[in-house]
Design an enzyme around this catalytic site. Structure first.
Site, PDB file in Angstrom:
ATOM      1  N   ARG A  49      -0.774  10.391  -4.250  1.00 36.46           N
ATOM      2  CA  ARG A  49       0.368  11.123  -3.704  1.00 36.46           C
ATOM      3  C   ARG A  49       1.563  11.000  -4.642  1.00 36.46           C
ATOM      4  O   ARG A  49       2.036   9.891  -4.879  1.00 36.46           O
ATOM      5  CB  ARG A  49       0.746  10.556  -2.332  1.00 36.46           C
ATOM      6  N   ASP A  51       5.571  11.775  -5.256  1.00 33.88           N
ATOM      7  CA  ASP A  51       6.750  11.943  -4.400  1.00 33.88           C
ATOM      8  C   ASP A  51       7.383  13.317  -4.593  1.00 33.88           C
ATOM      9  O   ASP A  51       7.067  14.042  -5.541  1.00 33.88           O
ATOM     10  CB  ASP A  51       7.789  10.868  -4.717  1.00 33.88           C
ATOM     11  N   ARG A 196       9.107   4.678 -10.796  1.00 30.26           N
ATOM     12  CA  ARG A 196      10.526   5.032 -10.793  1.00 30.26           C
ATOM     13  C   ARG A 196      11.409   3.795 -10.644  1.00 30.26           C
ATOM     14  O   ARG A 196      12.506   3.732 -11.214  1.00 30.26           O
ATOM     15  CB  ARG A 196      10.813   6.035  -9.678  1.00 30.26           C
TER      16      ARG A 196
END
Length: 255
Positions: A49, A51, A196
């Protein structure tokens, strides 16, 4: 029969890969195109997945179908005509019944792009960050990162996982001739928000706001609240998903 899809997408307009109740996702957009073209409901499972706002140069997903597909250039072309301009299918190919887009994957490789100059032709595709950075110090932090296996400090607090261990293949920064910085990181798996948050923390190191001893202590604390803020999504790209050769044995790219 089970089929893999190889695709890429620009994530700017989407609320991430996964189907969302409150926004458009890459998954639902792709499912709608497949269902329209194949004339029956199609549900897909992705390799992972991404973001909201994150891009993918290479992503894989799988779906199941009772009848075999005629895998032609025309099929891929017609699907790409249905899909919006920011999602593109590269190929569709058959796999074994137990091959799984997520669980059969053995590695994921990400890039994060930072530019000091604003580029009007690439809005939303890089992180425009003006401060000068000490790249050598950031690469020293990468060497520290490679010594660890537990990355709980870089995971979102509510991550629903059984453990926080990841095996890194490499992590490093490089600067190109156009003064663009690229962070390279590859591992067997990544935690929710991990890349991130690593980037955001290393920007603190690059600006001299955190030293290497503090970085080591941060990792060992296994506490997300002590890490830096997550870097914006727009600079992050999933660039490669690795599988055993036998999974990709029937992969043919349609140009």
């Amino acid at each position: 029969m089970r089929y893999f899809i190889e695709l890429s997408y620009r994530g700017t307009a989407y609320h991430g890969w996964q189907t969302q109740a409150n926004g458009v996702s890459v998954q639902t957009t792709l499912e709608a195109a497949l269902s329209q073209r194949l004339q029956h409901p199609v549900y897909i499972t992705g390799s992972g997945r991404t973001d909201a706002g994150v891009h993918a140069r290479q992503q894989f997903a799988h779906f199941d179908r009772e009848e075999p597909l005629a895998l032609t250039d025309q099929l891929v072309y017609s699907l790409n005509c249905i899909l919006p301009d920011d999602i593109a299918i590269r190929t569709i190919f058959p796999v074994r019944a137990d091959d799984h887009a997520r669980f059969s994957a053995i590695s994921r490789y990400y890039h994060y792009y930072i530019t000091r100059q604003k580029n009007v032709f690439e809005p939303g595709l890089t992180y425009h960050f003006r401060p000068e950075l000490d790249v050598a110090q950031m690469n020293e932090a990468c060497r520290i990162l490679m010594q660890h296996r537990d990355f709980k400090s870089f995971s979102k607090v509510r991550a629903n996982v059984s453990h926080f261990r990841c095996l890194l293949d490499f992590a490093y920064w490089e600067r190109d001739a156009d003064d663009r910085l690229t962070f390279h990181i590859k591992a067997n798996r990544f935690l929710w928000g991990m890349v991130r948050t690593i980037v955001g923390t290393m920007l603190e190191i690059g600006q001299g706001r955190m030293n290497l001893d503090q970085f080591s202590q941060l990792i060992e604390a296994r506490d997300r609240t002590v890490a830096g803020r997550a870097a914006p999504a727009n600079g992050l790209y999933l660039v490669e998903v690795g599988y055993p050769a036998e999974v990709l044995a029937q992969r043919i790219l349609f140009r």
